[in-house]
Write an enzyme that holds these catalytic residues in place. Structure first.
Site, short mmCIF file in Angstrom:
data_model
loop_
_atom_site.label_atom_id
_atom_site.label_comp_id
_atom_site.label_asym_id
_atom_site.label_seq_id
_atom_site.Cartn_x
_atom_site.Cartn_y
_atom_site.Cartn_z
N MET A 63 -4.04 -52.06 -45.73
CA MET A 63 -4.84 -51.76 -44.54
C MET A 63 -6.14 -51.06 -44.94
O MET A 63 -6.84 -50.51 -44.09
CB MET A 63 -4.04 -50.89 -43.56
CG MET A 63 -2.80 -51.61 -43.04
SD MET A 63 -2.23 -51.00 -41.45
CE MET A 63 -1.86 -49.30 -41.87
N HIS A 73 -3.24 -47.79 -53.85
CA HIS A 73 -3.66 -49.18 -53.67
C HIS A 73 -4.18 -49.75 -55.00
O HIS A 73 -3.88 -50.88 -55.37
CB HIS A 73 -4.81 -49.26 -52.66
CG HIS A 73 -4.47 -48.81 -51.28
ND1 HIS A 73 -4.98 -47.65 -50.74
CD2 HIS A 73 -3.68 -49.34 -50.32
CE1 HIS A 73 -4.54 -47.51 -49.49
NE2 HIS A 73 -3.74 -48.51 -49.22
#
Ligand code: AMP
Length: 301
Positions: free
Chosen positions: A30, A37
């Site tokens: 997201m 990430h």
């Protein structure tokens, strides 16, 4: 790196790559990237020819009173970070591109989604599995990378892939922490300095669980009590603290094999989740509290 907004273009690029003998690694996110990430992007980069990262703040997985509108976003910084990690394609679809019509088809993984985060967020995992199934359908055969930070999500996605025979290999990657032990999360951006300090209590409560198990405790209720006690010491209210079998999140009478201790707590505006996994064999315990990136360790020493 190419930034792609259209489903048809992403599908085409993945098909062309595979036809040319190149394999595809996928990192669904997201956005508002942090080291968690980036560690997934690096894992994908190490093993794949075409690395696709997706950024989509998926409305379907947010409840009515949750933080969809305020969810942190920074596409310029994310683009630079993905590029620096060697991502080939950054997919950033709009909401109308992903959901041109109101969705009437939903992927629901029963059972696994009932407890833990599913108890307080009853529609959340249907939103996750529906959008992840769409991404898998668009990208096609690939290896998809997910963080162990979202431990229940990883179990749910694995089960969906198995049940639906999706042509995707799912890889779970280590939970990445800040130097003070707080699990990295885009939602940490909501925390004030005071709240941030209190959030370290979440990590301490998991360490208390690990210490109890390492000290020989095998009763899940007592391990849970150790977590609750440490959280209370930090003035933290836990939404849940659960001790489960790691593979299928089943409750356990006695701790044995691979076990996860998972917690959720809202600190200020931020709903935070965290977990520790332990491999238990007799008196032996191997604890996985996640990793702190080397660069972060050095910068704070
Ligand atoms: P999100 O953007 O929060 O939906 O997360 C996208 C992916 O990154 C998911 O697979 C998460 O599990 C993973 N992720 C988020 N935070 C961390 C972290 N601290 N360590 C490892 N993976 C993470």
């Amino acid at each position: 790196m190419i930034v792609v907004e259209r489903i048809a273009e992403l599908r085409d690029r993945c098909d062309v790559a595979r036809r040319g003998g190149r394999n595809v690694g996928l990192v669904p996110t997201m956005g508002f990237f942090h080291e968690g990430h980036r560690s997934l992007m690096r894992a994908a980069r190490a093993d794949h020819d075409l690395v696709v990262t997706t950024i989509f703040v998926n409305p379907l997985q947010f409840g009515e009173n949750e933080d969809l509108a305020g969810y942190p976003r920074d596409l310029d910084a994310d683009t630079a970070a993905a590029d620096a990690e060697g991502v080939d394609v950054l997919f950033v679809p709009s909401v109308p591109e992903m959901y041109p019509e109101p969705t009437v088809t939903t992927v629901h993984v029963a059972g696994l989604t009932d407890g833990l985060c599913g108890a307080a967020r009853p529609t959340h995992f249907d939103g996750v599995t529906t959008v992840v199934a769409k991404l898998f359908s668009i990208v096609g055969p690939c290896t998809a990378y997910f963080g162990r930070k979202d431990f229940q999500q990883l179990a749910v996605v694995r089960r969906m892939v198995a049940d639906l025979d999706l042509p995707v290999r799912v890889v779970g990657c280590p939970l990445v922490r800040e130097p003070d032990g707080v699990a990295m999360s885009s939602r940490n951006a909501y925390l004030s300095a005071d709240e941030r300090l209190r959030a370290t209590g979440i990590f301490d409560s998991l360490r208390a669980a690990a210490a109890a198990v390492e000290g020989g405790e095998r009763d899940p209720e007592r391990v849970r009590a150790a977590v609750e006690a440490e959280a209370a010491r930090h003035d933290l209210e836990l939404e849940y603290a659960e001790v489960r079998r790691a593979s299928d999140l089943a409750p356990l009478a006695t701790l044995d094999g691979e076990v996860v201790v998972a917690v959720a707590s809202t600190v200020g505006k931020a709903r935070l989740i965290d977990n520790v996994t332990m491999q238990i064999a007799g008196a032996g315990v191997a604890t996985d509290l996640g990793v702190i990136p080397i660069a972060e360790q050095e910068s704070t020493s």
